[in-house]
Scaffold this motif. Structure first.
Motif, PDB file in Angstrom:
ATOM      1  N   GLU A  85       0.848  -1.207   0.000  1.00 14.89           N
ATOM      2  CA  GLU A  85       0.000   0.000   0.000  1.00 14.89           C
ATOM      3  C   GLU A  85       0.879   1.251   0.000  1.00 14.89           C
ATOM      4  OE1 GLU A  85      -3.511  -0.013   2.360  1.00 14.89           O
ATOM      5  OE2 GLU A  85      -3.358   2.108   2.856  1.00 14.89           O
ATOM      6  N   ASP A 119      -2.492  -1.896  -2.770  1.00 16.37           N
ATOM      7  CA  ASP A 119      -3.536  -0.992  -2.293  1.00 16.37           C
ATOM      8  C   ASP A 119      -3.150   0.389  -2.783  1.00 16.37           C
ATOM      9  OD1 ASP A 119      -5.144  -2.877  -1.193  1.00 16.37           O
ATOM     10  OD2 ASP A 119      -5.071  -2.120   0.854  1.00 16.37           O
ATOM     11  N   ASP A 128      -7.679   1.541  -1.891  1.00 18.16           N
ATOM     12  CA  ASP A 128      -7.869   1.643  -0.435  1.00 18.16           C
ATOM     13  C   ASP A 128      -7.758   3.136  -0.093  1.00 18.16           C
ATOM     14  OD1 ASP A 128      -8.097   1.317   2.229  1.00 18.16           O
ATOM     15  OD2 ASP A 128      -6.386  -0.036   2.486  1.00 18.16           O
TER      16      ASP A 128
HETATM   17 CO    CO Z   1      -4.836  -1.304   2.770  1.00 22.28          CO
END
Ligand code: CO
Ligand code: XUL
Length: 439
Positions: free
Chosen positions: A270, A298, A341
């Protein structure tokens, strides 16, 4: 097409090209356009994060909800969860996004008892299954929320209380069942409370052993039920805990190797977690990819002026270009994808803001894909890098790498071949080249 919760959007967001001024059109993301040997959709595999997009209310630590969604209006929790799923699939269809991701407790309400929570999940999974069938939209990954319930405040698998560890394991078992039932392509472990607040009460070694045992049980269960999705671990250094065990890609890879779990996991990297770890997004992607373990992403961005996880939608073309260079160089993400995300700002209060946010993120990655593809095709970086390491291809360089020489041989060799040439790394020239592709 589903049409109830977003009446302002009357069609799937169209691709209109870069000259378009329509804020509800893509400028770069053209789903079926081929880039090399795959389509944009095949490379990018965009996914909506259910927790932010469908469950987000705009609340922060200083204030409660700033937006109320129509799909949350029912007082009956199961009905509310079903409406939310209906709205979610309408949004996926209208955005032209093929995947979504959820936590067990996003899609279904927690019950009074554990058994009731499992029942609720089963009911909602049935509904999701129907919607997936109707629309062709797929589950990129499922996961379990092991961080919201206060019982997990001192860890889930790493809790000092074995009863809590048992609860976390049972919850994950059910979340894996739900993911399998929905043909999820991956299952994610993010250790949202797996770490510590103070060493005054913590046995690190013990907690890491517990985490390893928990992951081994998950691997055993996966095999037992024949779930063929990819297991992913998502590193993050801190927040909610002060220190988390899966702090970054390198630490996670070491942990997996130490506990003989490496064969069973890849990483979900991420962007905002990378910057919280004091690294860049591309550093984390590159470390994971170099180990053959970059499984999924992400996709979001942080704010370098703020020291916390702001989870903003990605808009920075430089970042998406660097990310796509790494992803293309490993020929895509396989079963993984780019999961947004990311959440709306507290002040972006309207459902239509969800469209602007995703369109921006998708276009930013589509543009990054196009640029990275061209850079790779023209071999501007790869030729330079190959040339830079060329001294290892033969002569003393190849003898070093094949182990034909040792320290004593090199001592002798260097006395006869003193003074290596210092060659420029040409950083500024390369930065200009990258800009010439972006601009
Ligand atoms: Co995440
Ligand atoms: C938290 C985070 C999670 C995981 C899934 O920072 O990124 O939402 O992606 O649990």
């Amino acid at each position: 097409m589903l049409n109830k919760f977003f009446p302002q959007i009357t069609q799937t967001i169209p691709f209109e090209g870069k000259e378009s001024k329509n804020p509800l059109a893509f400028k770069y993301y053209n789903k079926n356009q081929k880039v090399g040997n795959k389509t944009m959709a095949e490379y990018l595999r965009f996914s909506v994060a259910y927790w932010h997009t469908m469950m987000g209310t705009g609340s922060d630590i200083f204030g409660g909800p700033s937006f109320k969604r129509e799909w949350h209006s029912s007082l009956n929790l199961i009905e509310k969860a079903k409406f939310t799923l209906d709205a979610a699939f309408e949004l996926f269809q209208k955005l032209g996004i093929d995947f979504y991701c959820f936590h067990d407790r996003d899609i279904a309400p927690e019950g009074e008892s554990f058994a009731q929570s499992c029942k609720n999940l089963e009911i909602i999974v049935e509904h999701a299954k129907t919607l997936q069938k109707e629309t062709g939209i797929k589950l990129l990954w499922g996961t379990a929320n092991l961080f919201s319930n206060p019982i997990y405040s001192q860890g889930a698998a790493t809790s000092p209380n074995a009863h809590v560890m048992a609860l976390a394991s049972a919850q994950v078992k059910n979340a894996i069942d739900a993911t399998k039932e929905l043909d999820g392509e991956n299952y994610v472990f993010w250790g949202g409370r797996e770490g510590y607040e103070t060493l005054l009460n913590t046995n690190i070694k013990k907690e890491q052993e517990q985490l390893a045992r928990f992951l081994h049980m998950a691997v055993d269960y996966k095999k037992k039920i024949g779930f063929d999705g990819q297991f992913l671990i998502e590193p993050k250094p801190a927040e909610p805990m002060k220190h988390q065990y899966d702090s970054d890609a390198a630490a996670t890879l070491y942990f997996l190797k130490e506990y003989e779990l490496l064969d069973h996991f890849k990483l979900n990297i991420e962007a905002n977690h990378a910057t919280l770890a004091g690294s860049s997004f591309e550093h984390e992607l590159a470390v994971a990819s170099a180990a053959g373990k970059l499984g999924s992403v992400d996709a979001n961005r942080g704010d370098l002026l703020l020291g916390w996880d702001t989870d903003q939608f990605p808009t920075n073309i430089y970042d998406t270009t660097m990310a796509m260079l790494i992803i293309l160089n490993q020929n895509g993400l396989g079963k993984g994808g780019l999961n947004f995300d990311a959440k709306l700002r507290r002040s972006s209060t309207d459902p239509i803001d969800l469209f602007y946010a995703h369109i921006g993120g998708m276009d930013a990655f589509a543009k990054g894909l196009l640029i990275a593809h061209k850079i790779i095709e023209d071999k501007v970086l790869s030729n330079f890098i190959e040339e830079r390491y060329k001294s290892y291809n033969n002569g003393i360089g190849s003898k070093i790498m094949t182990g034909e020489v040792d320290f004593e041989d090199l001592d002798k060799w260097i006395r006869e071949n003193d003074k290596p040439l210092l060659k420029s790394g040409r950083q500024e020239m390369l930065e200009n080249i990258i800009n010439s592709y972006i601009l």
